[in-house]
Design a protein around this motif. Structure first.
Motif, PDB file in Angstrom:
ATOM      1  N   THR A  18      83.015  70.121  44.848  1.00 20.57           N
ATOM      2  CA  THR A  18      83.710  69.853  43.586  1.00 20.57           C
ATOM      3  C   THR A  18      82.857  68.998  42.656  1.00 20.57           C
ATOM      4  N   VAL A  19      82.203  67.974  43.210  1.00 21.67           N
ATOM      5  CA  VAL A  19      81.339  67.124  42.395  1.00 21.67           C
ATOM      6  C   VAL A  19      80.176  67.939  41.819  1.00 21.67           C
ATOM      7  N   SER A  20      79.562  68.768  42.650  1.00 17.79           N
ATOM      8  CA  SER A  20      78.433  69.585  42.195  1.00 17.79           C
ATOM      9  C   SER A  20      78.864  70.575  41.127  1.00 17.79           C
ATOM     10  N   LEU A  21      79.992  71.237  41.375  1.00 16.67           N
ATOM     11  CA  LEU A  21      80.504  72.210  40.402  1.00 16.67           C
ATOM     12  C   LEU A  21      80.844  71.542  39.084  1.00 16.67           C
ATOM     13  N   VAL A  24      77.368  70.433  37.293  1.00 14.04           N
ATOM     14  CA  VAL A  24      76.606  71.558  36.737  1.00 14.04           C
ATOM     15  C   VAL A  24      77.360  72.177  35.561  1.00 14.04           C
ATOM     16  N   SER A  25      78.663  72.377  35.716  1.00 15.39           N
ATOM     17  CA  SER A  25      79.460  72.957  34.635  1.00 15.39           C
ATOM     18  C   SER A  25      79.493  72.052  33.415  1.00 15.39           C
ATOM     19  N   ALA A  26      79.585  70.740  33.640  1.00 15.69           N
ATOM     20  CA  ALA A  26      79.596  69.790  32.525  1.00 15.69           C
ATOM     21  C   ALA A  26      78.275  69.831  31.767  1.00 15.69           C
ATOM     22  N   ALA A  27      77.164  69.950  32.497  1.00 16.14           N
ATOM     23  CA  ALA A  27      75.859  70.025  31.833  1.00 16.14           C
ATOM     24  C   ALA A  27      75.752  71.292  30.985  1.00 16.14           C
ATOM     25  N   GLY A  88      80.526  80.618  39.339  1.00 15.79           N
ATOM     26  CA  GLY A  88      81.646  79.737  39.017  1.00 15.79           C
ATOM     27  C   GLY A  88      81.255  78.663  38.014  1.00 15.79           C
ATOM     28  N   SER A  89      80.047  78.122  38.166  1.00 15.13           N
ATOM     29  CA  SER A  89      79.569  77.099  37.229  1.00 15.13           C
ATOM     30  C   SER A  89      79.426  77.669  35.824  1.00 15.13           C
ATOM     31  N   LEU A  90      78.927  78.896  35.724  1.00 14.82           N
ATOM     32  CA  LEU A  90      78.777  79.529  34.414  1.00 14.82           C
ATOM     33  C   LEU A  90      80.131  79.780  33.763  1.00 14.82           C
ATOM     34  N   ALA A  91      81.082  80.303  34.543  1.00 17.32           N
ATOM     35  CA  ALA A  91      82.416  80.564  33.986  1.00 17.32           C
ATOM     36  C   ALA A  91      83.058  79.281  33.493  1.00 17.32           C
ATOM     37  N   LEU A  92      83.005  78.241  34.309  1.00 16.71           N
ATOM     38  CA  LEU A  92      83.630  76.971  33.944  1.00 16.71           C
ATOM     39  C   LEU A  92      82.879  76.298  32.798  1.00 16.71           C
ATOM     40  N   VAL A 165      83.940  79.811  46.269  1.00 19.09           N
ATOM     41  CA  VAL A 165      83.177  78.595  45.993  1.00 19.09           C
ATOM     42  C   VAL A 165      83.773  77.463  46.829  1.00 19.09           C
ATOM     43  N   THR A 166      82.932  76.748  47.558  1.00 21.02           N
ATOM     44  CA  THR A 166      83.406  75.641  48.382  1.00 21.02           C
ATOM     45  C   THR A 166      83.764  74.459  47.499  1.00 21.02           C
ATOM     46  N   GLU A 167      85.028  74.084  47.503  1.00 22.80           N
ATOM     47  CA  GLU A 167      85.492  72.928  46.725  1.00 22.80           C
ATOM     48  C   GLU A 167      86.780  72.411  47.353  1.00 22.80           C
TER      49      GLU A 167
END
Length: 215
Positions: A18-21, A24-27, A88-92, A165-167
């Motif tokens: 969750t932290v990684s997702l 990366v998504s925030a960036a 998932g990171s791209l979508a978010l 996605v593992t979260e």
């Protein structure tokens, strides 16, 4: 407590996921949001149209639909073999970028117009004016809404668990399916989310205080 200790590796993997997702998504959202905000205030009509279309499309598209597109259409047509985490990171990130864009654009609008006119009068280009003059002054106004947007992003990341996605929320579903009591699982997952969201909120409060001192 037993369910946490007995399945600590799963909870740790979900927390890190969750932290990684979120990071990366925030960036992705921050970079795209600033870029699209620049398009929206650009003097070039096609760029303004592109920025408006981007925000209108993503803000009015359900996030679950974006995850469906990224999980089942993008790998089949554009990028076969891309990992679920990246998709998932791209979508978010794309979804959140529309909200970041509007927050940044609102901050830009608080900067007096005379600042940009003075910059143009000494020969600065639009991009130079935006980067050097306008955005640094808009940052103080943009920080509070960005904090709320990234906290919402953290909570939205729970959808990624349904797409391999593992979260954290995926860990809750896994343990619930194994027959464990759902109440303690939800309590520990909620505590983990609180740690992340309080960390984001505290970071932005620190940034706001630093910006006030600089002012």
């Amino acid at each position: 407590m037993n369910v946490l200790l007995d399945h600590l590796p799963e909870f740790r993997a979900g927390f890190v996921g969750t932290v990684s997702l979120t990071a990366v998504s925030a960036a992705i959202a921050l970079v795209l949001g600033i870029l699209i905000a620049g398009f929206r205030v650009s003097p070039v009509p096609p760029l303004r149209f592109l920025g408006t279309a981007w925000v209108a499309l993503l803000r009015n598209t359900p996030l679950t639909l974006l995850f469906l597109v990224s999980a089942f259409i993008v790998p089949e047509i554009l990028f076969p073999g891309m990992s679920p985490f990246v998709l998932g990171s791209l979508a978010l990130g794309f979804y959140t970028s529309a909200f970041v864009c509007e927050a940044v654009r609102s901050g830009i609008n608080t900067v007096p117009l005379g600042q940009a006119e003075a910059a143009r009068s000494i020969g600065m280009t639009f991009s130079q004016t935006l980067r050097i003059i306008v955005l640094p002054q808009a940052t103080r106004t943009v920080l509070p809404p960005l904090s709320s947007i990234f906290i919402a992003l953290t909570k939205n990341s729970a959808i990624a668990g349904a797409f391999s996605v593992t979260e954290l929320f995926g860990v809750q579903k896994l343990l619930s399916d194994q027959g464990y009591d759902i109440v303690p699982i939800f309590i520990w997952v909620a505590c983990a989310y609180l740690i992340i969201t309080f960390s984001i909120s505290g970071t932005f409060r620190l940034l706001e205080r630093r910006m006030e001192v600089a002012r």
